[in-house]
Design an enzyme around this catalytic site. Structure first.
Site, PDB file in Angstrom:
ATOM      1  N   SER A  77      -6.281  11.065  61.348  1.00  0.00           N
ATOM      2  CA  SER A  77      -7.685  11.209  60.989  1.00  0.00           C
ATOM      3  C   SER A  77      -7.832  11.966  59.670  1.00  0.00           C
ATOM      4  CB  SER A  77      -8.438  11.887  62.138  1.00  0.00           C
ATOM      5  OG  SER A  77      -9.822  11.681  62.020  1.00  0.00           O
ATOM      6  N   ASP A 189      -9.798   6.035  65.638  1.00  0.00           N
ATOM      7  CA  ASP A 189      -9.332   7.341  65.188  1.00  0.00           C
ATOM      8  C   ASP A 189      -8.070   7.810  65.912  1.00  0.00           C
ATOM      9  OD1 ASP A 189      -9.230  10.180  64.587  1.00  0.00           O
ATOM     10  OD2 ASP A 189     -11.343  10.042  64.039  1.00  0.00           O
TER      11      ASP A 189
END
Length: 309
Positions: A77, A189
Site C-alpha cells: 500500500s 490493497d
C-alpha cells in the site's frame, strides 16, 4: 443557479465516463512476478498506512545516515508507493522534499466529485512519472509490491513490469478504490493480506529483514475512535504479529492515532520515525553482522499461491 449545478453535475458524469479506466492491466508490460535468480542481502519492508506512510521516509533517512542501503525493498500500500520511488533511485532526502511539496491534485480523479470509487490510475501515473516510466526490473534496487486477491487474505507479489500499476494494485483500498485486474484476477490493497509484508521479503530471498510498521499503536487508541477503525486496527495488528517473528528487526514508531494531511503532519511523522529507527540501529547492525558470513547461494522462490500469474 440550480440549472448551473445540474449542468456541472452532468459534465462531471460525462468526464468521468470519458476519463474512465477499466482497471485492467494486461500485456507484456503488466505487473508480474519473476522468480529471483539469487538471494538478497538486506531487505527493508515498508508497511501500509495511508498518509501515515510518509513516516517511512524517516526510517529510510535514518538508515541512509547509518550507511545502510538495502538490496531489496518490499512494500504494501503506502509502503509500496514510497518503496517504488526509493528503489527507483530517489534518495531519502529527495523523498522528503517530495513529501513536503506533494500536491493532492496529483491524485485527483473526476469521478471523486460524484462520490464514485477512484480507479487508482492517478496513483499509477504519479509513480510512473517519478520513476521515469521504467519497469520494476530496470530499477537499481530490487523492489516488490504486495497486493491482495479480492475477498481473500492471499498476498500477491509483483517484482517486475509496470511499477505504477503494481503500486496501484497494492494501494487499491476497498471502498475507496476499484479493484485492479491483472492476469484475470481482481486485486485490492495489500493491507488486506499483509500489512507489513515481512514473509514476502523472506520468500524473495532476503537474509536480513528490517521492517517498518507505521500503523497505530493499539495501546494509545483514543476512547472515541470509531468502532470500525478499532476492528481494522485489531485485524491489522494480528496480521503483523503473524509475520513479525520472521523479521530481524521490526520498528514500530508511535506517530499518533489520527493521520493528517498537512505538510506539518508529514514532517512530524518523518522526524518521529527517523528517531525511532536510530534507536534500533544497534540491533539492525547486529543483525547485518550476524549474516555477514555468506551462506551457499540458493535460488529464492515464491509459493504458487502467493505469486501473480
Amino acid at each position: 443557479m440550480r440549472a448551473t449545478r445540474a449542468a456541472c453535475a452532468a459534465l462531471a458524469w460525462v468526464l468521468a465516463g470519458c476519463l474512465g479506466d477499466s482497471g485492467r492491466l494486461e500485456g507484456p508490460g503488466a505487473p508480474r512476478f519473476e522468480t529471483p535468480s539469487r538471494e538478497s542481502g538486506v531487505a527493508v519492508v515498508l508497511g501500509s498506512g495511508g498518509p501515515r506512510g510518509f513516516a517511512h521516509i524517516g526510517a529510510l533517512l535514518a538508515l541512509e545516515e547509518a550507511g545502510i542501503r538495502p538490496d531489496l525493498v518490499v512494500g504494501s500500500s503506502a509502503g509500496a508507493l514510497v518503496g517504488a520511488l526509493y528503489a527507483s533511485g530517489k534518495s531519502p532526502r529527495e523523498l522528503e522534499a517530495m513529501a513536503r511539496d506533494v500536491n493532492v491534485l496529483d491524485f485527483f480523479e473526476v469521478r471523486m466529485v460524484t462520490g464514485g470509487l477512484a480507479t487508482g490510475r492517478a496513483v499509477q501515473d504519479y509513480v510512473n512519472r517519478h520513476v521515469g516510466d521504467r519497469p520494476i526490473e530496470a530499477f537499481p534496487m530490487a523492489f516488490a509490491a504486495v497486493a491482495a486477491r479480492e475477498g481473500t487474505s492471499i498476498a500477491v507479489v509483483f517484482n517486475a513490469g509496470d511499477a505504477g500499476g503494481a503500486v496501484r494494485a497494492s494501494s487499491a483500498s476497498p471502498g475507496r478504490f476499484e479493484p485492479v485486474r491483472i492476469g484475470g484476477e481482481a486485486l485490492v490493497d495489500g493491507d488486506e493480506a499483509s500489512p507489513v509484508p515481512i514473509r514476502a521479503a523472506r520468500q524473495l530471498g532476503a537474509k536480513v529483514v528490517i521492517a517498518i510498521d507505521v500503523s497505530a499503536h493499539r495501546s494509545t487508541s483514543p476512547p472515541d475512535a470509531p468502532a470500525e477503525w478499532v476492528r481494522k486496527d485489531e485485524r491489522r495488528a494480528a496480521q503483523v504479529r503473524a509475520e513479525a517473528g520472521e523479521a530481524d528487526v521490526l520498528v514500530h514508531p508511535d506517530i499518533g492515532y489520527y493521520a493528517g494531511h498537512t505538510a506539518e503532519y508529514r514532517q512530524r511523522v518523518i522526524a518521529i520515525a527517523a528517531a525511532a529507527t536510530r534507536e534500533r540501529l544497534p540491533e539492525i547492525r547486529a543483525a547485518i553482522a550476524r549474516e555477514g558470513a555468506a551462506q551457499p547461494s540458493r535460488t529464492a522462490s515464491m509459493p504458487a499461491a502467493e505469486t501473480a500469474r
